[in-house]
Design a protein around this motif. Structure first.
Motif, PDB file in Angstrom:
ATOM      1  N   LEU A 481     -97.046  -2.463  46.029  1.00 28.41           N
ATOM      2  CA  LEU A 481     -96.603  -2.638  47.417  1.00 28.41           C
ATOM      3  C   LEU A 481     -95.489  -1.849  47.665  1.00 28.41           C
ATOM      4  N   VAL A 482     -95.295  -1.450  48.741  1.00 24.47           N
ATOM      5  CA  VAL A 482     -93.960  -0.558  49.143  1.00 24.47           C
ATOM      6  C   VAL A 482     -93.162  -1.568  49.646  1.00 24.47           C
ATOM      7  N   VAL A 483     -92.020  -2.143  49.331  1.00 21.40           N
ATOM      8  CA  VAL A 483     -91.140  -3.017  49.816  1.00 21.40           C
ATOM      9  C   VAL A 483     -89.731  -2.675  49.974  1.00 21.40           C
ATOM     10  N   LYS A 484     -88.812  -3.376  50.546  1.00 19.01           N
ATOM     11  CA  LYS A 484     -87.559  -2.873  51.033  1.00 19.01           C
ATOM     12  C   LYS A 484     -86.665  -2.826  49.746  1.00 19.01           C
ATOM     13  N   SER A 485     -85.832  -1.738  49.655  1.00 20.13           N
ATOM     14  CA  SER A 485     -84.909  -1.484  48.572  1.00 20.13           C
ATOM     15  C   SER A 485     -83.588  -1.292  49.076  1.00 20.13           C
ATOM     16  N   THR A 508     -87.388  -8.615  51.272  1.00 18.85           N
ATOM     17  CA  THR A 508     -88.312  -7.675  50.849  1.00 18.85           C
ATOM     18  C   THR A 508     -89.331  -6.880  51.698  1.00 18.85           C
ATOM     19  N   LEU A 509     -89.006  -7.367  53.168  1.00 17.44           N
ATOM     20  CA  LEU A 509     -89.700  -6.783  54.200  1.00 17.44           C
ATOM     21  C   LEU A 509     -88.887  -5.332  54.553  1.00 17.44           C
ATOM     22  N   LEU A 510     -89.896  -4.229  54.622  1.00 17.72           N
ATOM     23  CA  LEU A 510     -89.025  -2.947  55.075  1.00 17.72           C
ATOM     24  C   LEU A 510     -88.646  -3.251  56.527  1.00 17.72           C
ATOM     25  N   ASP A 511     -87.415  -2.322  56.582  1.00 16.45           N
ATOM     26  CA  ASP A 511     -86.819  -2.318  57.932  1.00 16.45           C
ATOM     27  C   ASP A 511     -87.128  -1.045  58.596  1.00 16.45           C
ATOM     28  N   THR A 512     -87.913  -0.053  58.068  1.00 14.69           N
ATOM     29  CA  THR A 512     -88.526   0.982  58.458  1.00 14.69           C
ATOM     30  C   THR A 512     -90.026   1.263  58.286  1.00 14.69           C
ATOM     31  N   LYS A 513     -90.575   1.791  59.309  1.00 12.68           N
ATOM     32  CA  LYS A 513     -92.140   2.161  59.091  1.00 12.68           C
ATOM     33  C   LYS A 513     -92.558   3.175  58.209  1.00 12.68           C
ATOM     34  N   VAL A 514     -93.329   2.880  57.254  1.00 16.28           N
ATOM     35  CA  VAL A 514     -93.715   3.929  55.928  1.00 16.28           C
ATOM     36  C   VAL A 514     -95.346   4.010  56.322  1.00 16.28           C
ATOM     37  N   VAL A 515     -95.907   5.059  55.951  1.00 17.13           N
ATOM     38  CA  VAL A 515     -97.212   5.314  55.725  1.00 17.13           C
ATOM     39  C   VAL A 515     -97.370   5.816  54.373  1.00 17.13           C
ATOM     40  N   GLY A 753    -103.101  -2.632  56.710  1.00 15.55           N
ATOM     41  CA  GLY A 753    -101.634  -2.461  56.710  1.00 15.55           C
ATOM     42  C   GLY A 753    -100.973  -3.751  56.480  1.00 15.55           C
ATOM     43  N   ARG A 754    -101.585  -4.814  56.758  1.00 17.26           N
ATOM     44  CA  ARG A 754    -100.886  -6.242  56.596  1.00 17.26           C
ATOM     45  C   ARG A 754    -101.674  -7.134  55.514  1.00 17.26           C
ATOM     46  N   LYS A 755    -103.092  -6.572  55.372  1.00 18.45           N
ATOM     47  CA  LYS A 755    -103.653  -7.186  54.401  1.00 18.45           C
ATOM     48  C   LYS A 755    -104.742  -6.292  53.737  1.00 18.45           C
ATOM     49  N   SER A 818     -94.549  -5.202  54.047  1.00 17.33           N
ATOM     50  CA  SER A 818     -94.515  -4.548  53.001  1.00 17.33           C
ATOM     51  C   SER A 818     -96.044  -3.799  52.980  1.00 17.33           C
ATOM     52  N   VAL A 819     -96.317  -2.414  52.532  1.00 15.70           N
ATOM     53  CA  VAL A 819     -97.232  -1.620  52.651  1.00 15.70           C
ATOM     54  C   VAL A 819     -97.974  -1.595  51.367  1.00 15.70           C
TER      55      VAL A 819
END
Length: 840
Positions: A481-485, A508-515, A753-755, A818-819
């Motif tokens: 999972l891609v999480v906030k850092s 841990t939630l991203l504050d910017t959108k990533v793909v 994207g969420r699941k 998270s992605v």
């Protein structure tokens, strides 16, 4: 027989027989392997050229897989059966790891039995002896240069070969006039078995001449020539405002000193150069143990080649030795060739008449190049073509190799295996290698600092490839999972099994959108609005690439329905891989205008070569507009689904990009795909499943995904995924993308994207693995589908059968989740040190 008589007989044997006679007894094996016998054998070969076997041509060619170089030999005569030029030779041996499509022969004439090769892709040098069929790779140099040129010489005083590298400094260095020279001595003392500065260096008075010589060598691919104990580099007059009185930079291999030689009589010192073009049509060559200069007059309107011989080093007198007339019909290929080289001469053992060897390279069609070898008899003025081969060169950024040819010289000269190769071939190194292959990626990277031997082992390309194959042999999908850092990137990677035991939180939630892209040969692409990041989630390697397209804030002008989990800004970015160069490339497509009502659009395309620090290169745009779904990578190709709401066509069509040829093309969709219309709410996109290109048609009315796969040029239905009984994965509210297929049970990993969840085609049910909205209860039986990271990495926790999350936590749906991201465990990365792609 007396010992002296045995030596007298054995020294006349050809190399092949010498190797066979090593098996007679131990005393013969020791004798035939000694340096004393090697010197006697070399002297005997020189003293009896007439009794020596006929001379043979050596040439190199890529193997079928382009990951190694094949070394061939053939005689200096056309095919005996038809009289036509030969189209192949006899295979001698192969050099593993040398990328055949980029390997050049640096020394057209062997230097006391040894030939120097250069791999332009890996910037690596190889020394080989075609007679003994031995080859070794030299250790890499730590010096960074703007351009360089290397040659192979022989020190008669110490009976040692030396590889000499002359370099121009980088532009960003403080000393812009820095010209350096370094030497590597194969088989020398331990302190010399590395690249070291030349004993005397380059005198400051010769810096401008040395710089001009290196530029001429790198631009025109002219390697230095060894003759009379010295290596010689040729300058070109156009490098100077007025023609200099010297033309050649000479390096004494024994004394390691530099000097300059006078220019030939057709150079007029003090006058402006007759031409400012990069190539003067001149080259150096060694003929009959003397330094010669070849003057190609074809570009200047005269169909002749002139060969000038240097008579005396001190006086600098030159003599016109040969003038070759190329005006006849048989010389058409020579006149039309892009590259023409004289590589030397030979005498037949049946006749003392000398023949001159000329090689040519000519572009035929597309990526095909024709390499030819010709012989010229100065007495009869007869020109004959003895070899003609066709090769493929599909990556123009490295240039077409200029020289593939040399001679086979019957000597026992050793290649002296480098210390690194010896260390990596020991039993201890092999056992260490097997242990390191089983470590997690982070542990393997940390193990590089145990000792220098482990560092060389883990850094070797062979180990990196073996590690990738060993870790991904099961082909099971692995999820992070891609999480906030809090770091500079703003995101990090967390193993899925760790996140399953921890409730999602705002921290841990991203504050910017990533793909995120799917893994491409060990690396992933993580894209944001403004940047693209090439990442290895296992080792922490990352490199940022700024977007080339302008920020036109197109999202604010687009309908809200265009936003979903797989869009990012006004771009569509994909990661591809060139299997020939083993290099990743980022392909960016930017929209500058997108109007669904008028069907008007404007877009641009750019390529980022990940192995170079250069900026992105603009590229021609695709033939059709692409939609907002990520592309799919399959075997060196990138595929997008087109956008039928833009442009003239309303049909679903797949856009392909071939990195090897750097061209776009189109692929027809399955006939079952209906033509798009404004009343059609279906969405189409492409994915890669089980290594095959698949086209997916998402029907929100029927709430199902139809997946078609392209095999052997034919479309066939692969899966039908029914989602009407799965509210969390409904196509009415989400975009659902198939990520991977279970190789054992056929279950399909789905991502919204969420699941992420596992779809069972038989039961038509989904088992949730992870959801941002609520943490699922996932047992280890379901997690067996995923190949989880090892606990020894320090960042993950293993779920047992009893371990599950009992509590659920509702999250605010407006927060960026998270992605989930598929990855492959590998050690892949790119060095930040600039590589010089200049050939010499």
């Amino acid at each position: 027989l007396p010992y002296e008589m045995i030596i007298e007989v054995l020294q006349w044997l050809p190399v092949k027989s010498v190797f066979r006679f090593k098996a007679v007894c131990r005393s013969w094996a020791a004798l035939l392997s000694s340096d004393e016998f090697r010197r006697l054998h070399m002297s005997a070969a020189k003293a009896a050229k007439r009794r020596a076997p006929p001379a043979k041509l050596l040439y190199i060619s890529p193997t079928a897989t382009f990951d190694s170089t094949a070394v061939y030999s053939c005689s200096f005569s056309p095919s005996s059966s038809s009289g036509c030029p030969r189209d192949h030779g006899d295979l001698l041996f192969t050099i593993d790891g040398a990328r055949g499509n980029y390997v050049e022969v640096v020394t057209p004439a062997p230097c006391h039995g040894l030939t120097l090769l250069y791999d332009a892709l890996d910037t690596a040098y190889y020394i080989c002896n075609a007679a003994t069929r031995a080859a070794t790779r030299l250790p890499p140099s730590t010096s960074v240069a703007c351009s360089s040129s290397a040659g192979l010489g022989f020190d008669a005083l110490t009976d040692e070969h030396k590889v000499v590298r002359l370099m121009n400094g980088m532009f960003y260095q403080k000393d812009l006039d820095s010209v350096r020279c370094e030497v590597y001595t194969p088989g020398g003392p331990f302190m010399d078995r590395c690249w070291r500065p030349a004993a005397r260096g380059v005198p400051s008075s010769l810096h401008k001449f040395a710089r001009a010589a290196v530029r001429n060598a790198s631009v025109n691919k002219l390697s230095p020539v060894f003759a009379n104990g010295c290596l010689h580099w040729l300058m070109r007059p156009s490098s100077f405002i007025t023609t200099p009185s010297v033309a050649i930079v000479s390096f004494s291999v024994a004394e390691e000193t530099f000097t300059c030689l006078r220019s030939p009589p057709f150079w007029v010192p003090g006058t402006p150069p007759t031409s400012r073009c990069s190539s003067s049509g001149e080259q150096l060559v060694e003929i009959d143990d003397q330094l010669c200069l070849v003057r190609n007059r074809i570009p200047h309107g005269s169909n002749t080649l002139e060969i000038w011989k240097l008579l005396d080093y001190s006086s600098g007198d030159w003599l016109l030795d040969h003038r070759i007339n190329l005006s006849g019909h048989l010389a058409t290929n020579l006149r039309q060739s892009q590259i023409l080289r004289v590589i030397g001469s030979f005498c037949s053992y049946r006749s003392p008449r000398k023949k001159i060897i000329i090689t040519t390279s000519m572009h035929k069609i597309f990526d095909k190049y024709q390499k030819m070898v010709h012989t010229y008899d100065p007495r009869s003025e007869a020109l004959e073509t003895i070899l003609s081969i066709t090769e493929t060169h599909s990556t123009p950024q490295y240039g077409c190799p200029s020289s593939r040819f040399s001679f086979v010289q019957e000597t026992l000269a050793p290649v002296h295996t480098a210390d690194e190769e010896i260390a990596l071939s020991s039993d201890l190194a092999k056992a260490t290698r097997e242990v390191l292959l089983r470590l997690p990626a982070k542990s393997a990277i940390q193990s590089k600092f145990v000792c220098k031997r482990w560092f060389r082992l883990i850094e070797s390309k062979n180990f990196i490839q073996s590690y990738f194959q060993h870790k991904n042999i099961g082909k099971r999908p692995k999820v992070m999972l891609v999480v906030k850092s809090t770091g500079r990137l703003g995101f990090s990677f967390a193993p899925l099994n760790k996140c399953l035991q921890e409730a999602p939180s705002h921290s841990t939630l991203l504050d910017t959108k990533v793909v995120c892209s799917k893994p491409c040969h060990g690396l992933n692409l993580v894209s944001t609005d403004t940047n693209d990041y090439l990442c290895n989630p296992c080792t922490g390697f990352h490199r940022a690439y700024s977007n080339l397209g302008p920020n036109l804030h197109l999202r604010s002008r687009m309908p809200k329905t265009e936003e979903h989990a797989f869009t990012v800004g006004n771009k569509n970015v994909g990661l591809t891989f060139n299997p020939l160069t083993r290099e990743h490339v980022i392909v960016e497509i930017f929209y500058h205008q997108k109007d669904f009502e008028s069907r008007q659009y404007d877009m641009s395309c750019a390529l980022h070569w990940c192995n170079t620090p250069n900026a992105a290169q603009q590229h021609s745009v695709p033939p059709l507009p692409v939609n907002d779904m990520p592309p799919a990578y399959v075997e060196g190709m990138l595929y997008w689904m087109n956008e039928p709401r833009l442009g003239q066509s309303c049909e679903w069509t797949i856009v392909s990009f071939n990195l090897a040829t750097s061209t776009f093309d189109v692929v027809r969709c399955p006939l079952w795909f209906a033509r798009w219309s404004s009343r059609n709410r279906c969405r189409a996109f492409v994915v890669e499943l089980e290594g095959v290109l698949c086209a997916v048609l998402a029907d929100p009315v029927a709430d199902k995904l139809d997946v078609w796969k392209l095999e052997h040029g034919q479309w066939g239905r692969a899966y039908t995924i029914h989602l009407e009984a799965c509210p969390g994965y409904s196509l009415k509210t989400s975009v659902v993308v198939p990520l991977a297929v279970d190789p054992d049970h056929g279950r399909i990993l789905l991502n919204t994207g969420r699941k992420i969840g596992l779809y069972d085609p038989v039961e038509q049910t989904i088992q949730n693995l992870y959801s941002l909205d609520q943490v699922p209860v996932a047992s280890s039986a379901h997690l067996k589908f995923l190949d989880m990271p090892s606990t020894s990495s320090g960042d993950s926790l293993t779920c047992s059968e009893e371990e599950s999350v009992a509590e659920t936590n509702r999250m605010d749906s407006n927060l960026i989740p998270s992605v989930p991201m598929l990855y492959e465990e590998s050690l892949a990365c790119y060095s930040f040190v600039r590589k010089a792609n200049c050939l010499w």
